[in-house]
Design a protein around this motif. Structure first.
Motif, short mmCIF file in Angstrom:
data_model
loop_
_atom_site.label_atom_id
_atom_site.label_comp_id
_atom_site.label_asym_id
_atom_site.label_seq_id
_atom_site.Cartn_x
_atom_site.Cartn_y
_atom_site.Cartn_z
N LEU A 15 -16.51 8.33 10.73
CA LEU A 15 -16.98 8.59 12.09
C LEU A 15 -15.84 9.06 12.99
N THR A 16 -14.65 8.53 12.76
CA THR A 16 -13.50 8.92 13.58
C THR A 16 -13.11 10.38 13.34
N MET A 17 -13.24 10.83 12.09
CA MET A 17 -12.80 12.19 11.75
C MET A 17 -13.82 13.27 12.07
N VAL A 18 -15.05 12.87 12.41
CA VAL A 18 -16.05 13.87 12.78
C VAL A 18 -15.64 14.53 14.10
N PRO A 19 -15.54 15.87 14.15
CA PRO A 19 -15.13 16.55 15.39
C PRO A 19 -16.09 16.24 16.54
N GLY A 20 -15.51 16.01 17.71
CA GLY A 20 -16.30 15.70 18.89
C GLY A 20 -15.52 16.02 20.15
N PRO A 21 -16.00 15.54 21.29
CA PRO A 21 -15.31 15.81 22.56
C PRO A 21 -13.86 15.35 22.57
N ASP A 22 -13.56 14.22 21.95
CA ASP A 22 -12.18 13.72 21.94
C ASP A 22 -11.24 14.74 21.29
N MET A 23 -11.65 15.28 20.15
CA MET A 23 -10.79 16.24 19.46
C MET A 23 -10.64 17.52 20.27
N LEU A 156 -7.57 3.51 13.86
CA LEU A 156 -7.90 4.71 13.09
C LEU A 156 -7.90 5.96 13.97
N THR A 157 -8.37 5.78 15.20
CA THR A 157 -8.39 6.91 16.14
C THR A 157 -6.98 7.37 16.47
N VAL A 158 -6.08 6.42 16.70
CA VAL A 158 -4.68 6.76 16.99
C VAL A 158 -4.06 7.50 15.80
N LEU A 159 -4.27 6.98 14.59
CA LEU A 159 -3.69 7.60 13.40
C LEU A 159 -4.23 9.02 13.19
N TRP A 160 -5.54 9.17 13.30
CA TRP A 160 -6.16 10.47 13.04
C TRP A 160 -5.77 11.51 14.09
N LEU A 161 -5.92 11.16 15.35
CA LEU A 161 -5.64 12.13 16.41
C LEU A 161 -4.15 12.41 16.55
N SER A 162 -3.31 11.40 16.29
CA SER A 162 -1.86 11.63 16.34
C SER A 162 -1.43 12.59 15.22
N GLY A 163 -2.00 12.40 14.04
CA GLY A 163 -1.72 13.33 12.94
C GLY A 163 -2.19 14.74 13.26
N TYR A 164 -3.33 14.83 13.93
CA TYR A 164 -3.87 16.12 14.34
C TYR A 164 -2.94 16.79 15.36
N VAL A 165 -2.42 16.01 16.30
CA VAL A 165 -1.46 16.53 17.29
C VAL A 165 -0.20 17.03 16.59
N ALA A 166 0.26 16.29 15.58
CA ALA A 166 1.46 16.70 14.84
C ALA A 166 1.23 18.05 14.14
N LEU A 167 0.06 18.24 13.57
CA LEU A 167 -0.25 19.52 12.93
C LEU A 167 -0.28 20.65 13.95
N LEU A 168 -0.87 20.40 15.10
CA LEU A 168 -0.92 21.42 16.14
C LEU A 168 0.47 21.76 16.63
#
Length: 204
Positions: A15-23, A156-168
């Motif tokens: 559920l955390t990895m599903v793209p949504g408004p947060d991402m 999980l949200t911190v880990l997922w979105l922080s990793g996403y920020v690192a990729l960006l």
């Protein structure tokens, strides 16, 4: 209890990895202003989850989920906020001269942007009051089980979105190109407006 907890983590991770408004909000801040702003936005989103977690444990989120009027007010405020962010992004994409000189930063504090976009997402209330109780470990009290799941979801949200920020951030040189920046602003703006319209049309 361990098996239950492991299953709950799996569901929360999906559920955390599903793209949504947060991402979408994180993408906008990280691409426009860099990884620091991206992480601050993640911090605001996480704080929003914790707010919903406290309300859920206290039983207030269930009241919101059950009240059509309260749900409508929250969802319309959240939808309007997402649409406003999207319009801001679209308008920014038209400032070609500013973009060529380095780009105009999004307006507002990134932490507050993440917090507001999450707090005014009533689906979190429905998710926490409807799904989390079914995932709570039976070996703990209801309040302790819910609190544990909220903390796991926040982590999980911190880990997922922080990793996403690192990729960006690693690809930021590409995103810094004026034509790419304008295209990203337009895409992100349309996505945010789309999520705003979707939130406005959701039902409890």
């Amino acid at each position: 209890m361990f098996v239950q907890l492991l299953a709950a983590v799996g569901v929360l991770a999906v559920l955390t990895m599903v793209p949504g408004p947060d991402m979408a909000v994180v993408t906008k801040r990280a691409v426009a202003c860099g990884w620091r702003d991206g992480l601050r936005t993640v911090g605001g989103i996480t704080a929003g989850l914790l707010v919903w977690g406290v309300l859920t444990v206290a039983g207030l989120a269930a009241v919101l989920a059950a009240s059509a009027t309260a749900y409508t007010v929250v969802k319309l405020v959240g939808a309007a906020y997402l649409v406003a962010l999207g319009v801001q992004s679209l308008l920014g994409s038209r400032k070609k001269r500013a973009r060529a000189q380095g780009g105009a930063a999004p307006v507002g504090n990134p932490w507050r942007t993440g917090l507001v976009s999450n707090v005014f997402n009533p689906k979190i209330a429905v998710f926490y009051t409807g799904l989390l109780p079914t995932l709570a470990p039976t070996g703990l009290s209801p309040h302790a089980g819910m609190a544990l799941l909220v903390l796991l979801h926040a982590g999980l949200t911190v880990l997922w979105l922080s990793g996403y920020v690192a990729l960006l951030s690693k690809a930021r040189a590409f995103f810094e190109r004026p034509t790419v920046r304008r295209a990203m602003d337009r895409v992100t703006g349309v996505v945010l407006i789309g999520f705003g319209v979707k939130v406005a049309g959701t039902q409890p």
